[in-house]
Design an enzyme around this catalytic site. Structure first.
Site, PDB file in Angstrom:
ATOM      1  N   ARG A 147       0.752  -1.135   0.108  1.00  0.00           N
ATOM      2  CA  ARG A 147       0.178   0.123   0.121  1.00  0.00           C
ATOM      3  C   ARG A 147       0.673   1.172   0.067  1.00  0.00           C
ATOM      4  NH1 ARG A 147      -3.763   2.270   5.064  1.00  0.00           N
ATOM      5  NH2 ARG A 147      -1.781   3.393   5.395  1.00  0.00           N
ATOM      6  N   TYR A 159      -2.765  11.438   6.380  1.00  0.00           N
ATOM      7  CA  TYR A 159      -2.910  10.105   6.646  1.00  0.00           C
ATOM      8  C   TYR A 159      -2.001   8.974   6.169  1.00  0.00           C
ATOM      9  CZ  TYR A 159      -4.832   5.407   6.730  1.00  0.00           C
ATOM     10  OH  TYR A 159      -4.905   4.052   7.152  1.00  0.00           O
ATOM     11  N   ASP A 212      -5.020   3.852  -0.091  1.00  0.00           N
ATOM     12  CA  ASP A 212      -6.001   4.360   0.773  1.00  0.00           C
ATOM     13  C   ASP A 212      -6.419   5.708   0.659  1.00  0.00           C
ATOM     14  OD1 ASP A 212      -8.233   4.215   2.871  1.00  0.00           O
ATOM     15  OD2 ASP A 212      -6.798   3.185   4.218  1.00  0.00           O
ATOM     16  N   HIS A 214      -9.232   6.844   2.523  1.00  0.00           N
ATOM     17  CA  HIS A 214      -9.452   6.927   3.919  1.00  0.00           C
ATOM     18  C   HIS A 214     -10.724   7.852   3.920  1.00  0.00           C
ATOM     19  CE1 HIS A 214      -8.466   6.626   8.270  1.00  0.00           C
ATOM     20  NE2 HIS A 214      -7.971   5.317   7.622  1.00  0.00           N
ATOM     21  N   GLU A 238      -8.854   2.312  -2.006  1.00  0.00           N
ATOM     22  CA  GLU A 238      -9.706   1.907  -0.707  1.00  0.00           C
ATOM     23  C   GLU A 238     -10.389   3.187  -0.250  1.00  0.00           C
ATOM     24  OE1 GLU A 238      -7.058  -0.090   2.192  1.00  0.00           O
ATOM     25  OE2 GLU A 238      -8.274   0.732   3.751  1.00  0.00           O
ATOM     26  N   GLU A 264     -13.688  -1.125   6.171  1.00  0.00           N
ATOM     27  CA  GLU A 264     -13.154  -1.323   7.663  1.00  0.00           C
ATOM     28  C   GLU A 264     -14.022  -0.832   8.596  1.00  0.00           C
ATOM     29  OE1 GLU A 264      -9.454   0.371   6.529  1.00  0.00           O
ATOM     30  OE2 GLU A 264      -9.729   2.133   7.776  1.00  0.00           O
ATOM     31  N   ARG A 285     -13.843  -5.285   3.355  1.00  0.00           N
ATOM     32  CA  ARG A 285     -12.607  -4.945   4.100  1.00  0.00           C
ATOM     33  C   ARG A 285     -13.032  -5.119   5.702  1.00  0.00           C
ATOM     34  NH1 ARG A 285      -8.240  -3.905   4.267  1.00  0.00           N
ATOM     35  NH2 ARG A 285      -7.889  -1.852   4.954  1.00  0.00           N
ATOM     36  N   HIS A 314      -9.457  -6.224   7.345  1.00  0.00           N
ATOM     37  CA  HIS A 314      -8.727  -5.285   7.685  1.00  0.00           C
ATOM     38  C   HIS A 314      -7.550  -5.713   8.790  1.00  0.00           C
ATOM     39  CE1 HIS A 314      -8.911  -1.196  10.151  1.00  0.00           C
ATOM     40  NE2 HIS A 314      -8.084  -1.082   9.259  1.00  0.00           N
ATOM     41  N   ASP A 318      -3.869  -1.826  15.074  1.00  0.00           N
ATOM     42  CA  ASP A 318      -4.965  -1.618  16.164  1.00  0.00           C
ATOM     43  C   ASP A 318      -5.704  -2.940  16.177  1.00  0.00           C
ATOM     44  OD1 ASP A 318      -5.077   0.368  13.887  1.00  0.00           O
ATOM     45  OD2 ASP A 318      -7.240  -0.036  14.610  1.00  0.00           O
ATOM     46  N   GLU A 341      -4.520  -7.702   4.910  1.00  0.00           N
ATOM     47  CA  GLU A 341      -3.503  -6.638   5.315  1.00  0.00           C
ATOM     48  C   GLU A 341      -2.676  -6.984   6.539  1.00  0.00           C
ATOM     49  OE1 GLU A 341      -5.772  -3.307   7.043  1.00  0.00           O
ATOM     50  OE2 GLU A 341      -4.002  -1.868   6.385  1.00  0.00           O
ATOM     51  N   TRP A 404     -11.535  12.152   8.580  1.00  0.00           N
ATOM     52  CA  TRP A 404     -10.114  11.551   8.585  1.00  0.00           C
ATOM     53  C   TRP A 404     -10.026  10.269   8.122  1.00  0.00           C
ATOM     54  CZ3 TRP A 404      -7.851   7.484  11.409  1.00  0.00           C
ATOM     55  CH2 TRP A 404      -6.557   7.518  11.460  1.00  0.00           C
TER      56      TRP A 404
HETATM   57  O1  KDG Z   1      -7.938   2.845  13.822  1.00  0.00           O
HETATM   58  C1  KDG Z   1      -8.121   3.242  12.645  1.00  0.00           C
HETATM   59  C2  KDG Z   1      -7.069   2.509  11.419  1.00  0.00           C
HETATM   60  O2  KDG Z   1      -7.341   1.074  11.721  1.00  0.00           O
HETATM   61  C3  KDG Z   1      -7.192   2.768   9.894  1.00  0.00           C
HETATM   62  O3  KDG Z   1      -6.651   4.237  10.114  1.00  0.00           O
HETATM   63  C4  KDG Z   1      -6.268   1.749   9.179  1.00  0.00           C
HETATM   64  O4  KDG Z   1      -7.193   2.589   7.229  1.00  0.00           O
HETATM   65  C5  KDG Z   1      -6.633   1.779   7.890  1.00  0.00           C
HETATM   66  C6  KDG Z   1      -6.058   0.732   7.155  1.00  0.00           C
HETATM   67  O5  KDG Z   1      -6.539   0.591   5.930  1.00  0.00           O
HETATM   68  O6  KDG Z   1      -5.307  -0.112   7.768  1.00  0.00           O
HETATM   69 MG    MG Z   2      -8.059   1.746   5.293  1.00  0.00          MG
END
Ligand code: KDG
Ligand code: MG
Length: 404
Positions: A147, A159, A212, A214, A238, A264, A285, A314, A318, A341, A404
């Site tokens: 990515r 981001y 991504d 986002h 994405e 996600e 995702r 996803h 986290d 991912e 975001w």
């Molecule tokens: O907690 C937010 C993240 O999991 C996210 O920003 C990660 O967009 C993301 C990705 O594609 O892994």
């Molecule tokens: Mg993402």
């Protein structure tokens, strides 16, 4: 068999993770991930105050019935907090069921459909030369797909770049207020095709490249970007729009052959209904952790398969190793697997959550340990208590909050 104990463990070995641990009268234990990045304690309360009291005495083999009673019985359905809590129970029950059978979870899901699981890693740079170095680093680590996210001229914090260091490792914003990133859609739309052009020029036509957005674009902006990226044959674009407005994807789909990946932040199949039945996307995702567990995600993948849509769970840092392990078992079993991912975790996190899954030559395998194959070191977890942390917010030059 009966559940005799249920507890919620919160630990922060570098970032916060929420884990549900169930214990049975036969001494079997099951783990489930309930981590909701930046809103962790809401799920802790949901579990500890409202779900844990319902679990003791239950037969852990009744996975489907428990899922239905938690989903339907709450009356207030859906939403990330509810579905992360239900996911933790669901995965912990699958873990126990598979341990009781003496089998790795993927065997209970139909067995292996492939030998190993292809992944993609994250490459990022404040500018194009730094991004190229980062792609080189991911390839050296063995990732078969990458990515790519780049800084944008004129923007300070973007981001996928400002929340990672130059090695691609996530930097945690453990602070009382969210970091403020900045955004300019026109500058972004001008820059991203140049980023793809530079990466293709350096690494050739074969490397699968993902990107991504986002959730930041309107349908017509996303359509423009999809068209502009077509010459570079991206593996996917994405989250180009905030896709809870499912109709938005119709315009994007009509306008470009760039493959689209979404979901996600989705937590039930209803978030995908039009996207799947109208074949507006190519990859779903959702994470096991945020979608209510293995039980509903398996159903989503089977639904998507009827429309030639593939899985792409996803897997950011986290999602805890517990959530990642559950994902990897599902990836191995489902026929319409697409890609996984995988950001990996810090060595300390991998010590708190010792796991049987392996990452070799850019591919994951869940291993053969019974259950999901994760053990929680509770003492080490307790030595790293919860630390308040926020995801960033995003603002335009005039101060307006943007997605975001
Ligand atoms: O907690 C937010 C993240 O999991 C996210 O920003 C990660 O967009 C993301 C990705 O594609 O892994
Ligand atoms: Mg993402």
């Amino acid at each position: 068999m009966k559940i005799v104990d249920a507890k919620v463990v919160v630990t922060s070995p570098g970032r916060n993770f929420v884990t549900l641990k169930l214990t049975t009268d036969e001494g079997l234990t099951g783990l489930g991930d309930a981590t909701l990045n930046g809103r962790e304690l809401a799920v802790v309360s949901y579990l500890a105050d409202h779900v844990v009291p319902l679990l003791t005495g239950l037969d852990p083999h009744r996975v489907e019935d428990t899922w239905q009673s938690l989903y339907r019985g709450a009356y207030w359905r859906r939403g990330p907090v509810t579905m992360a809590a239900i996911a933790a129970v669901d995965v912990a029950l699958w873990d126990i069921k598979a341990k009781a059978a003496g089998l790795p979870l993927y065997q209970l899901l139909g067995g292996a459909s492939r030998e190993r699981i292809g992944t993609y890693g994250h490459a990022n740079g404040r500018d194009i030369p730094e991004l190229l170095d980062s792609v080189r680093a991911r390839l050296a680590e063995g990732y078969p797909a990458v990515r790519i996210q780049s800084g944008i001229p004129g923007l300070k914090a973007v981001y996928g770049v400002s929340d990672t260091d130059e090695s691609g490792a996530p930097v945690l914003h453990q602070q009382a207020r969210p970091l403020v990133e900045d955004w300019d859609t026109a500058a972004y739309l001008r820059h991203v095709p140049a980023v793809f052009e530079a990466v293709r020029a350096e690494f050739g036509p074969e490397l699968p490249l993902l990107h991504d957005s986002h959730h930041r674009l309107t349908p017509v902006q996303a359509a423009r970007l999809g068209k502009d990226l077509e010459p570079f044959r991206p593996f996917w674009l994405e989250d180009c729009t905030p896709a809870e407005n499912q109709e938005a994807l119709r315009l994007v789909r009509r306008s470009t052959t760039t493959p689209l990946a979404v979901g996600e932040v989705f937590n039930t199949v209803y978030d995908y209904q039009a996207l799947i039945t109208e074949q507006l996307i190519d990859y779903v995702r959702s994470a096991v952790t945020h979608f209510g567990g293995v039980t509903p995600l398996r159903k989503l993948f089977d639904f998507a398969a009827q429309y030639q849509i593939k899985s792409a769970i996803h897997g950011p840092e986290d999602i805890s190793p517990v959530g990642m392990a559950a994902a990897v078992h599902l990836d191995l079993a489902v026929h319409n697997f697409g890609i996984q991912e995988f950001s990996g975790h810090t060595p300390l996190t991998d010590e708190v959550f010792r796991h049987a899954y392996t990452f070799t030559d850019g591919h994951l395998h869940p291993g053969e340990a019974p259950g999901i194959g994760v053990e929680l070191d509770e003492e080490l977890a307790a030595a790293h208590p919860y630390a308040p942390a926020y995801l960033p917010v995003n603002r335009l030059h005039d101060g307006t909050v943007h997605d975001w």
